[in-house]
Design an enzyme around this catalytic site. Structure first.
Site, PDB file in Angstrom:
ATOM      1  N   ARG A 181     -32.256  46.267 -38.029  1.00 34.78           N
ATOM      2  CA  ARG A 181     -32.236  47.519 -37.280  1.00 34.78           C
ATOM      3  C   ARG A 181     -31.001  48.345 -37.648  1.00 34.78           C
ATOM      4  NH1 ARG A 181     -35.166  51.198 -34.307  1.00 34.78           N
ATOM      5  NH2 ARG A 181     -33.859  52.122 -32.661  1.00 34.78           N
ATOM      6  N   GLU A 224     -35.136  21.431 -11.030  1.00 36.63           N
ATOM      7  CA  GLU A 224     -34.361  20.198 -11.286  1.00 36.63           C
ATOM      8  C   GLU A 224     -32.937  20.324 -10.748  1.00 36.63           C
ATOM      9  OE1 GLU A 224     -35.335  17.513 -13.481  1.00 36.63           O
ATOM     10  OE2 GLU A 224     -37.179  18.316 -14.356  1.00 36.63           O
ATOM     11  N   GLY A 225     -32.796  21.034  -9.644  1.00 33.54           N
ATOM     12  CA  GLY A 225     -31.478  21.256  -9.060  1.00 33.54           C
ATOM     13  C   GLY A 225     -30.920  22.574  -9.556  1.00 33.54           C
TER      14      GLY A 225
HETATM   15  P1  TGC Z   1     -27.252  11.920  -1.344  1.00 38.66           P
HETATM   16  O1  TGC Z   1     -26.681  11.404  -0.074  1.00 38.66           O
HETATM   17  O2  TGC Z   1     -26.355  12.535  -2.336  1.00 38.66           O
HETATM   18  O3  TGC Z   1     -28.082  10.753  -2.046  1.00 38.66           O
HETATM   19  C1  TGC Z   1     -29.133  10.065  -1.367  1.00 38.66           C
HETATM   20  C2  TGC Z   1     -29.420   8.777  -2.104  1.00 38.66           C
HETATM   21  O4  TGC Z   1     -29.864   9.070  -3.423  1.00 38.66           O
HETATM   22  C3  TGC Z   1     -28.960   8.486  -4.401  1.00 38.66           C
HETATM   23  N1  TGC Z   1     -28.778   9.450  -5.488  1.00 38.66           N
HETATM   24  C4  TGC Z   1     -29.060   9.196  -6.753  1.00 38.66           C
HETATM   25  N2  TGC Z   1     -29.554   8.108  -7.360  1.00 38.66           N
HETATM   26  C5  TGC Z   1     -29.756   8.166  -8.670  1.00 38.66           C
HETATM   27  N3  TGC Z   1     -29.479   9.273  -9.398  1.00 38.66           N
HETATM   28  C6  TGC Z   1     -28.981  10.378  -8.829  1.00 38.66           C
HETATM   29  N4  TGC Z   1     -28.751  11.476  -9.549  1.00 38.66           N
HETATM   30  C7  TGC Z   1     -28.754  10.379  -7.443  1.00 38.66           C
HETATM   31  N5  TGC Z   1     -28.287  11.293  -6.559  1.00 38.66           N
HETATM   32  C8  TGC Z   1     -28.298  10.704  -5.366  1.00 38.66           C
HETATM   33  C9  TGC Z   1     -27.678   8.255  -3.640  1.00 38.66           C
HETATM   34  O5  TGC Z   1     -26.922   7.223  -4.212  1.00 38.66           O
HETATM   35  C10 TGC Z   1     -28.196   7.894  -2.272  1.00 38.66           C
HETATM   36  O6  TGC Z   1     -28.621   6.550  -2.334  1.00 38.66           O
HETATM   37  P2  TGC Z   1     -28.424   5.567  -1.052  1.00 38.66           P
HETATM   38  O7  TGC Z   1     -28.933   4.252  -1.556  1.00 38.66           O
HETATM   39  O8  TGC Z   1     -26.961   5.597  -0.740  1.00 38.66           O
HETATM   40  O9  TGC Z   1     -29.260   6.181   0.033  1.00 38.66           O
HETATM   41  O10 TGC Z   1     -28.431  12.914  -0.954  1.00 38.66           O
HETATM   42  P3  TGC Z   1     -28.382  14.357  -0.390  1.00 38.66           P
HETATM   43  O11 TGC Z   1     -29.555  14.511   0.514  1.00 38.66           O
HETATM   44  O12 TGC Z   1     -27.015  14.690   0.145  1.00 38.66           O
HETATM   45  O13 TGC Z   1     -28.656  15.137  -1.757  1.00 38.66           O
HETATM   46  C11 TGC Z   1     -28.073  16.300  -2.042  1.00 38.66           C
HETATM   47  C12 TGC Z   1     -28.369  16.729  -3.505  1.00 38.66           C
HETATM   48  C13 TGC Z   1     -27.800  18.079  -3.693  1.00 38.66           C
HETATM   49  C14 TGC Z   1     -27.680  15.766  -4.431  1.00 38.66           C
HETATM   50  C15 TGC Z   1     -29.852  16.653  -3.834  1.00 38.66           C
HETATM   51  O14 TGC Z   1     -30.647  16.851  -2.767  1.00 38.66           O
HETATM   52  C16 TGC Z   1     -30.324  17.467  -5.021  1.00 38.66           C
HETATM   53  O15 TGC Z   1     -30.048  17.159  -6.170  1.00 38.66           O
HETATM   54  N6  TGC Z   1     -31.147  18.522  -4.785  1.00 38.66           N
HETATM   55  C17 TGC Z   1     -31.864  19.202  -5.848  1.00 38.66           C
HETATM   56  C18 TGC Z   1     -33.333  18.854  -5.758  1.00 38.66           C
HETATM   57  C19 TGC Z   1     -33.975  18.778  -7.091  1.00 38.66           C
HETATM   58  O16 TGC Z   1     -33.358  18.622  -8.128  1.00 38.66           O
HETATM   59  N7  TGC Z   1     -35.296  18.907  -7.088  1.00 38.66           N
HETATM   60  C20 TGC Z   1     -36.017  18.794  -8.310  1.00 38.66           C
HETATM   61  C21 TGC Z   1     -37.509  18.755  -8.056  1.00 38.66           C
HETATM   62  S1  TGC Z   1     -38.416  18.236  -9.488  1.00 38.66           S
HETATM   63  C22 TGC Z   1     -38.397  19.576 -10.494  1.00 38.66           C
HETATM   64  O17 TGC Z   1     -37.795  20.561 -10.272  1.00 38.66           O
HETATM   65  C23 TGC Z   1     -39.181  19.429 -11.732  1.00 38.66           C
HETATM   66  S2  TGC Z   1     -39.235  20.849 -12.716  1.00 38.66           S
HETATM   67  C24 TGC Z   1     -39.812  20.084 -14.082  1.00 38.66           C
HETATM   68  C25 TGC Z   1     -40.046  20.939 -15.227  1.00 38.66           C
HETATM   69  O18 TGC Z   1     -41.005  21.746 -15.151  1.00 38.66           O
HETATM   70  O19 TGC Z   1     -39.327  20.751 -16.223  1.00 38.66           O
HETATM   71  P1  FAD Z   2     -34.026  26.671  -2.086  1.00 42.11           P
HETATM   72  O1  FAD Z   2     -33.729  25.232  -1.908  1.00 42.11           O
HETATM   73  O2  FAD Z   2     -34.606  27.429  -0.951  1.00 42.11           O
HETATM   74  O3  FAD Z   2     -32.699  27.384  -2.594  1.00 42.11           O
HETATM   75  C1  FAD Z   2     -32.597  28.814  -2.681  1.00 42.11           C
HETATM   76  C2  FAD Z   2     -31.171  29.174  -3.104  1.00 42.11           C
HETATM   77  O4  FAD Z   2     -30.248  28.680  -2.125  1.00 42.11           O
HETATM   78  C3  FAD Z   2     -30.776  28.516  -4.439  1.00 42.11           C
HETATM   79  O5  FAD Z   2     -30.016  29.427  -5.194  1.00 42.11           O
HETATM   80  C4  FAD Z   2     -29.910  27.322  -4.011  1.00 42.11           C
HETATM   81  O6  FAD Z   2     -28.938  26.988  -4.980  1.00 42.11           O
HETATM   82  C5  FAD Z   2     -29.256  27.876  -2.759  1.00 42.11           C
HETATM   83  N1  FAD Z   2     -28.839  26.776  -1.855  1.00 42.11           N
HETATM   84  C6  FAD Z   2     -29.619  25.828  -1.270  1.00 42.11           C
HETATM   85  N2  FAD Z   2     -28.870  24.993  -0.544  1.00 42.11           N
HETATM   86  C7  FAD Z   2     -27.575  25.404  -0.663  1.00 42.11           C
HETATM   87  C8  FAD Z   2     -26.323  24.950  -0.166  1.00 42.11           C
HETATM   88  N3  FAD Z   2     -26.253  23.850   0.605  1.00 42.11           N
HETATM   89  N4  FAD Z   2     -25.219  25.613  -0.506  1.00 42.11           N
HETATM   90  C9  FAD Z   2     -25.281  26.703  -1.314  1.00 42.11           C
HETATM   91  N5  FAD Z   2     -26.433  27.198  -1.828  1.00 42.11           N
HETATM   92  C10 FAD Z   2     -27.571  26.550  -1.509  1.00 42.11           C
HETATM   93  N6  FAD Z   2     -40.576  20.722  -8.135  1.00 42.11           N
HETATM   94  C11 FAD Z   2     -41.163  19.508  -8.234  1.00 42.11           C
HETATM   95  O7  FAD Z   2     -41.026  18.653  -7.360  1.00 42.11           O
HETATM   96  N7  FAD Z   2     -41.939  19.207  -9.321  1.00 42.11           N
HETATM   97  C12 FAD Z   2     -42.169  20.096 -10.328  1.00 42.11           C
HETATM   98  O8  FAD Z   2     -42.871  19.783 -11.305  1.00 42.11           O
HETATM   99  C13 FAD Z   2     -41.571  21.400 -10.221  1.00 42.11           C
HETATM  100  N8  FAD Z   2     -41.822  22.340 -11.169  1.00 42.11           N
HETATM  101  C14 FAD Z   2     -41.379  23.624 -10.980  1.00 42.11           C
HETATM  102  C15 FAD Z   2     -41.803  24.637 -11.849  1.00 42.11           C
HETATM  103  C16 FAD Z   2     -41.442  25.959 -11.612  1.00 42.11           C
HETATM  104  C17 FAD Z   2     -41.967  27.051 -12.507  1.00 42.11           C
HETATM  105  C18 FAD Z   2     -40.583  26.269 -10.514  1.00 42.11           C
HETATM  106  C19 FAD Z   2     -40.154  27.684 -10.232  1.00 42.11           C
HETATM  107  C20 FAD Z   2     -40.135  25.270  -9.677  1.00 42.11           C
HETATM  108  C21 FAD Z   2     -40.554  23.942  -9.872  1.00 42.11           C
HETATM  109  N9  FAD Z   2     -40.205  22.924  -8.969  1.00 42.11           N
HETATM  110  C22 FAD Z   2     -40.760  21.679  -9.088  1.00 42.11           C
HETATM  111  C23 FAD Z   2     -39.433  23.247  -7.774  1.00 42.11           C
HETATM  112  C24 FAD Z   2     -37.924  23.343  -8.009  1.00 42.11           C
HETATM  113  O9  FAD Z   2     -37.362  22.083  -8.183  1.00 42.11           O
HETATM  114  C25 FAD Z   2     -37.306  24.076  -6.800  1.00 42.11           C
HETATM  115  O10 FAD Z   2     -37.686  25.435  -6.905  1.00 42.11           O
HETATM  116  C26 FAD Z   2     -35.793  23.926  -6.762  1.00 42.11           C
HETATM  117  O11 FAD Z   2     -35.428  22.589  -6.485  1.00 42.11           O
HETATM  118  C27 FAD Z   2     -35.147  24.855  -5.729  1.00 42.11           C
HETATM  119  O12 FAD Z   2     -35.776  24.736  -4.498  1.00 42.11           O
HETATM  120  P2  FAD Z   2     -36.291  26.060  -3.724  1.00 42.11           P
HETATM  121  O13 FAD Z   2     -37.052  26.878  -4.696  1.00 42.11           O
HETATM  122  O14 FAD Z   2     -36.966  25.625  -2.492  1.00 42.11           O
HETATM  123  O15 FAD Z   2     -34.973  26.869  -3.390  1.00 42.11           O
END
Ligand code: TGC
Ligand code: FAD
Length: 399
Positions: A280, A375-376
């Protein structure tokens, strides 16, 4: 004499094994030749071509780190390199693949019984079966501990559980054959393998509507999982694992793969912007001649190169059993934040053309916003790291 190669800035190849290099090369070839030509159509129509998972299965890209059951048994780094190549093409394609590998095959391999492994893993490895992972719910995303989905023993049928609840934003759910569902049984989080064919032949109560008209990840398919008293046999329950450790163990692997995938997307953004800026012309010269343009490329490339090394090191530690969740939070957050920041900046290089999907750059940036969320979300990973850095200081102070 050493020469700088912008496509391989820190000579990553010198840190990989022969096998990792070969896997990376075959993944690149497949992704560029077979996936790239399909991505614009997939993005525009929101149609996910299931045959991709079969093709990836044939190449050994599904559940690659698993030993046996038809899986390749590669290093964790090789898994990351595959994710990098797939996400060079599209984050949604990497999503479909990493859900199958890290969030479906890995929990079956890690927490499943021998029967569960033998029954599901070989067909998941070939892509004959497609899986999904249900953790997030409409009311609980970042805080999955508060989930409302429940499992309870069937009141009359022995050895059967009833699952009820809803999962939201689930990658692959509308086309999935196998569902990893996290639900509370007597108040404790447990993992169940739900089979669509078994439910449809039996109790019914499973619905998986697609979420349409997405602004990102349009090339992958996303939906809900609605469970209304779905009957699941006790042999489909993971027998031992209890609590959030179950789903988080899977997320450790998926988040690791994403850290590499985001670097692939960023590398592609750099390549597209570089090539565009060389062609460009404005004010009589190619955009590439202007140093403000070069600065955008330089900053993006540097962060991509740093990100590669961080993911490589955490992958090596993971294979040696020395990686921690905090390390994985750091690379997921940092690499995705950088990829999102730079791809948004590199959109500027395209001027108005960034608004056309044919230039790909906006698709990359829009996708990365979701990659930063699932995934967080990045701030959630900052919370995990902050807690570790301060030794949970805030919690102690409040006590
Ligand atoms: P917390 O008290 O921190 O932990 C509860 C229990 O879990 C254990 N733990 C772990 N173990 C293995 N690996 C890890 N990374 C772990 N993190 C925690 C921990 O040791 C404890 O065990 P125990 O035996 O003492 O009970 O739990 P909390 O409720 O305070 O958690 C807070 C936080 C922020 C860590 C957690 O809730 C979090 O990571 N939230 C984000 C949720 C998330 O990542 N969702 C993902 C959904 S799946 C998805 O998005 C797929 S998209 C896929 C795609 O399309 O690519
Ligand atoms: P919320 O939890 O409502 O959060 C909203 C905002 O608030 C975020 O910016 C967050 O960081 C902030 N927030 C929340 N708590 C706090 C705090 N304590 N302090 C400060 N800020 C905070 N999930 C699955 O289980 N399996 C799947 O296969 C999967 N695939 C996905 C594919 C797509 C295209 C999308 C969009 C999402 C998918 N997810 C899946 C869900 C995904 O993991 C969630 O969207 C994600 O974990 C965030 O949750 P939420 O959208 O409810 O946002």
């Amino acid at each position: 004499k050493a020469r700088f190669d912008w496509e391989n800035p820190f000579r990553l190849d010198t840190l990989l094994t022969e096998e990792e290099l070969a896997i990376s090369e075959s993944a690149r070839q497949y992704c560029q030749e077979r996936l790239y030509p399909r991505v614009l159509e997939g993005w525009r129509t929101e149609e996910f071509d299931k045959s991709m998972l079969r093709e990836m299965g044939e190449l050994g890209f599904l559940g690659p780190t698993i030993e046996g059951y038809g899986c390749a048994g590669t290093s964790t780094v090789a898994y990351g390199l595959i994710a990098r190549e797939v996400e060079r093409v599209d984050s949604g394609y990497r999503s479909a693949m990493s859900v199958q590998s890290s969030l479906v095959m890995l929990p079956i391999d890690t927490f499943g019984t021998v029967e569960q492994k033998e029954r599901f893993l070989p067909k998941l490895a070939t892509g004959e079966l497609i899986g999904c992972f249900g953790l997030t719910e409409p009311n609980h995303g970042s805080d999955p501990a508060s989930m409302e989905t429940t499992a309870r023993p069937h009141p009359t049928k022995k050895g059967v559980y009833l699952l009820s609840g809803a999962k939201n934003w689930i990658t692959n759910s509308p086309i999935a054959d196998v569902f990893i569902i996290w639900a509370k049984l007597n108040g404790e989080i447990r993992g169940f393998i739900v089979e669509r064919s078994q439910v449809e032949a039996g109790s019914g109560g499973l619905a998986t509507p697609a979420i349409k008209n997405k602004t990102a990840l349009r090339a992958s398919i996303t939906g809900m999982i609605q469970l209304d008293e779905v009957e699941v046999p006790a042999e489909n329950l993971f027998p031992e694992i209890k609590g959030l450790k179950g789903p988080f163990t899977c997320l450790n692997s998926a988040r690791y793969g994403i850290s590499w995938g985001a670097i692939g997307a960023l590398e592609e953004a750099v390549k597209l912007a570089r090539n565009y800026s060389l062609e460009r012309k404005q004010f009589g010269h190619p955009l590439a001649k202007y140093q403000l343009i070069q600065k955008k490329l330089a900053e993006a490339l540097s962060d991509a190169a740093y990100g590669q090394l961080a993911s490589l090191q955490v992958g090596r530690l993971k294979d040696n059993g020395q990686a921690t969740p905090e390390m994985i939070s750091a690379i997921k957050k940092q690499n995705v934040d950088n990829a999102l920041k730079h791809s948004r900046k590199l959109m500027e290089v395209f001027g108005g053309n960034a608004a056309s999907d044919e230039y790909h750059i906006a698709r990359i940036a829009h996708n990365l916003f979701v990659v930063q969320t699932y995934e967080g979300q990045s701030d959630i990973h900052a919370l995990i790291l902050g807690r570790a850095i301060t030794d949970n200081l805030i919690f102690h102070c409040l006590k």
